[in-house]
Design a protein around this motif. Structure first.
Motif, PDB file in Angstrom:
ATOM      1  N   PHE A 275       0.666  -1.413  -0.074  1.00 54.07           N
ATOM      2  CA  PHE A 275       0.084   0.125   0.033  1.00 54.07           C
ATOM      3  C   PHE A 275       0.819   1.281  -0.114  1.00 54.07           C
ATOM      4  N   THR A 276       0.372   2.211  -0.515  1.00 54.96           N
ATOM      5  CA  THR A 276       0.799   3.693  -0.363  1.00 54.96           C
ATOM      6  C   THR A 276      -0.135   4.422   0.587  1.00 54.96           C
ATOM      7  N   ALA A 277       0.118   5.815   0.689  1.00 55.73           N
ATOM      8  CA  ALA A 277      -0.702   6.577   1.767  1.00 55.73           C
ATOM      9  C   ALA A 277      -1.212   5.997   2.831  1.00 55.73           C
ATOM     10  N   GLU A 278      -0.270   5.115   3.359  1.00 64.47           N
ATOM     11  CA  GLU A 278      -0.581   4.657   4.742  1.00 64.47           C
ATOM     12  C   GLU A 278      -0.132   5.729   5.705  1.00 64.47           C
ATOM     13  N   GLU A 279       0.830   6.246   5.438  1.00 62.38           N
ATOM     14  CA  GLU A 279       1.319   7.538   6.343  1.00 62.38           C
ATOM     15  C   GLU A 279       0.381   8.634   6.488  1.00 62.38           C
ATOM     16  N   TRP A 280      -0.965   8.433   5.542  1.00 59.17           N
ATOM     17  CA  TRP A 280      -1.956   9.555   5.515  1.00 59.17           C
ATOM     18  C   TRP A 280      -3.068   8.963   6.192  1.00 59.17           C
ATOM     19  N   GLY A 284      -4.642   4.597   1.980  1.00 57.68           N
ATOM     20  CA  GLY A 284      -4.582   3.831   0.812  1.00 57.68           C
ATOM     21  C   GLY A 284      -5.153   2.490   1.035  1.00 57.68           C
ATOM     22  N   SER A 285      -5.061   1.722   2.217  1.00 62.17           N
ATOM     23  CA  SER A 285      -5.744   0.434   2.327  1.00 62.17           C
ATOM     24  C   SER A 285      -7.039   0.707   2.705  1.00 62.17           C
ATOM     25  N   ALA A 286      -7.428   1.782   3.416  1.00 58.46           N
ATOM     26  CA  ALA A 286      -8.980   2.007   3.516  1.00 58.46           C
ATOM     27  C   ALA A 286      -9.773   2.026   2.418  1.00 58.46           C
ATOM     28  N   ARG A 287      -9.123   2.741   1.133  1.00 62.11           N
ATOM     29  CA  ARG A 287      -9.854   2.916   0.115  1.00 62.11           C
ATOM     30  C   ARG A 287      -9.928   1.637  -0.926  1.00 62.11           C
ATOM     31  N   ALA A 353      -5.194  -2.387  10.702  1.00 67.09           N
ATOM     32  CA  ALA A 353      -6.565  -1.837  11.314  1.00 67.09           C
ATOM     33  C   ALA A 353      -7.709  -1.877  10.459  1.00 67.09           C
ATOM     34  N   ASN A 354      -7.511  -1.733   9.014  1.00 68.33           N
ATOM     35  CA  ASN A 354      -8.353  -1.376   8.012  1.00 68.33           C
ATOM     36  C   ASN A 354      -9.292  -3.029   7.761  1.00 68.33           C
ATOM     37  N   PHE A 355      -8.073  -3.706   7.691  1.00 72.55           N
ATOM     38  CA  PHE A 355      -8.613  -5.206   7.576  1.00 72.55           C
ATOM     39  C   PHE A 355      -9.511  -5.684   8.897  1.00 72.55           C
ATOM     40  N   SER A 423     -13.971 -11.824  18.755  1.00 74.93           N
ATOM     41  CA  SER A 423     -13.595 -10.458  18.626  1.00 74.93           C
ATOM     42  C   SER A 423     -14.515  -9.419  19.024  1.00 74.93           C
ATOM     43  N   THR A 424     -14.092  -8.258  19.496  1.00 77.51           N
ATOM     44  CA  THR A 424     -14.623  -7.209  19.671  1.00 77.51           C
ATOM     45  C   THR A 424     -14.385  -6.000  19.168  1.00 77.51           C
ATOM     46  N   CYS A 425     -13.379  -6.344  18.112  1.00 72.34           N
ATOM     47  CA  CYS A 425     -12.850  -4.975  17.010  1.00 72.34           C
ATOM     48  C   CYS A 425     -13.862  -4.481  16.878  1.00 72.34           C
ATOM     49  N   PRO A 426     -13.593  -3.046  16.757  1.00 72.85           N
ATOM     50  CA  PRO A 426     -14.757  -1.943  16.133  1.00 72.85           C
ATOM     51  C   PRO A 426     -14.807  -2.349  14.625  1.00 72.85           C
ATOM     52  N   ARG A 427     -16.305  -2.339  14.246  1.00 79.54           N
ATOM     53  CA  ARG A 427     -16.534  -2.941  12.637  1.00 79.54           C
ATOM     54  C   ARG A 427     -16.796  -1.356  11.851  1.00 79.54           C
ATOM     55  N   ILE A 428     -16.171  -1.451  10.788  1.00 77.66           N
ATOM     56  CA  ILE A 428     -17.057  -0.365   9.742  1.00 77.66           C
ATOM     57  C   ILE A 428     -18.358  -0.737   9.525  1.00 77.66           C
TER      58      ILE A 428
END
Ligand SMILES: [Zn+2]
Length: 428
Positions: A275-280, A284-287, A353-355, A423-428
């Protein structure tokens, strides 16, 4: 030596790949360095398998045009500063104000200061990002905004290490305040006098229609499901982003070479995602994940995200509130013959985190967890250069990555889906 250690030791290209990635520069998204490094990586991936794609993903690009910080007084002193990515701009003459030192800048510090924060230029401290009680820069920034601060300064607490680089997370056209990193010595100068007055000047430019990219290698197995190994290619421009994240990309490339031969009719496929735009703010991975068809996303059964996997001789898996991953980590560590600890709480500090938010069991492998004195302390600074990385650390990370992925490749889809349990991870 375990067979995974042997496989890791036998990969002749690992360190050469790592050095090559560092030579592209800090690879800040928007500079073209990340794109050039990605083109190189795609060529490397094509040597492993034919199904290599470059996926374009839009992100909120931004460029810093100027940034300066002046301690006002009889003799004004210029202090080094690095505006946060996507910082709000000041006007052309800069913003003058009184500095309010909030120490670490944690919630209790903001609450104690209360209304005194309003209109001030708050000063907080950066914290070593991989520790149990860590409060992220963006949370401190958000608290400063919420309390009505006029601007936000965050100091590197390490003497002689310069300022750092990082994102404010401010969305396009979103409200925000001017924000910058300063160095340890700058913070000392600001704290040497009560109610220090400064002028902060930040001019940035929104870059409309900015595109980041993802580089994808898909290696089919015998069924639709996929195990995903990911790493971000982009970085910051103070150093060469060696720790963060040439280490992860080089290990992911080597893991692809080693694991390709393990795929067959009885295994899921393997996908490598750069991915790129991770530091943003992980854009990148979100999209990439958001744009994917739900059926394809559902086929992604596990994400092993490699980010800063060397720089210390200890490894930790951040398992994103997916407790069942602890067993995978422990078993893989035993098979690799390399100790790996795990940390359960969800830490949204890289692409895993996005996964995880999409309900995909996800972990981040990281070196130096809870070791603020390790070489990993150079992350985001001008000290993030290839010399601080030891080959043995890279090869241990590779052995562990292969052991984890191999374990998952040996599981049925039912077993893989069971990794979501509890899992109790917050979901989108
Ligand atoms: Zn990173």
């Amino acid at each position: 030596m375990t067979s995974w250690q042997q496989a890791a030791a036998d990969d002749a290209a690992l360190m050469n790949d790592f050095q090559t990635i560092c030579r592209f520069g800090g690879r800040l998204s928007g500079t073209g360095q990340d794109e050039a490094a990605m083109e190189w990586a795609l060529t490397r991936l094509r040597e492993v398998g034919p199904d290599v794609r470059r996926v374009a993903v839009p992100y909120d690009g931004w460029r810093c045009l100027s940034g300066s910080l002046t301690l006002l007084g009889d003799t004004p002193v210029n202090l080094e500063c690095v505006p946060l990515l996507r910082s709000a701009s000041t006007d052309a003459l800069g913003l003058e104000g009184t500095v309010l030192d909030l120490g670490a800048g944690r919630q209790e510090d903001f609450e104690r200061a209360g209304d005194a924060v309003r209109g001030k230029i708050v000063l907080v401290r950066h914290e070593y990002p991989f520790s149990k009680g860590h409060v992220h820069r963006r949370r401190k920034y958000d608290m400063a905004v919420a309390h009505g601060a006029a601007a936000f300064l965050i100091a590197n607490p390490l003497p002689g290490a310069g300022p750092l680089s990082g994102s404010s997370g401010r969305p396009r056209d979103g409200a925000g305040i001017p924000a910058a990193y300063i160095d340890h010595e700058g913070a000392l100068a600001l704290c040497a006098q009560p109610r220090a007055r400064v002028r902060l000047l930040i001019q940035g430019e929104e870059l409309r229609d900015s595109m980041a990219c993802a580089g994808i290698l898909d290696l089919p197995g015998g069924r639709d499901s996929r195990i995903v190994i990911s790493a971000h290619m982009d970085g910051h421009d103070l150093g060469s982003s060696a720790l963060d994240n040439a280490t992860g990309v080089a290990v992911a490339l080597a893991a692809a070479r080693i694991l390709a031969g393990q795929l067959g009719p009885g295994t899921p496929g393997l996908r490598i995602c750069f991915f790129t735009a991770e530091e943003w703010a992980l854009a990148g991975s979100a999209r990439y994940l958001a744009d994917m068809a739900a059926t394809e996303r559902h086929a992604l059964k596990l994400n092993i995200n490699l980010d800063t996997v060397a720089g210390d001789d200890t490894l930790c898996a951040l398992i994103s509130d997916y407790p069942a991953l602890a067993g995978v980590v422990e078993s893989a560590a035993t098979r690799a013959g390399v100790p790996v600890s795990h940390w359960l709480p969800f830490m949204p500090n890289s692409d895993h985190a996005n996964f995880a938010r999409h309900g995909i069991p996800a972990l981040r492998l990281v070196a130096g967890f809870d070791k603020p004195q390790s070489c990993v302390r150079h992350i985001l600074s001008r000290g993030d250069v290839p010399d601080i990385i030891l080959e043995g650390e890279m090869r241990n990370a590779l052995a562990v990555t292969c052991a984890m992925a191999s374990l998952a490749l040996g599981m049925t889809d039912q077993e893989l889906d069971a990794l979501k349990s509890g899992s109790t991870c917050p979901r989108i």
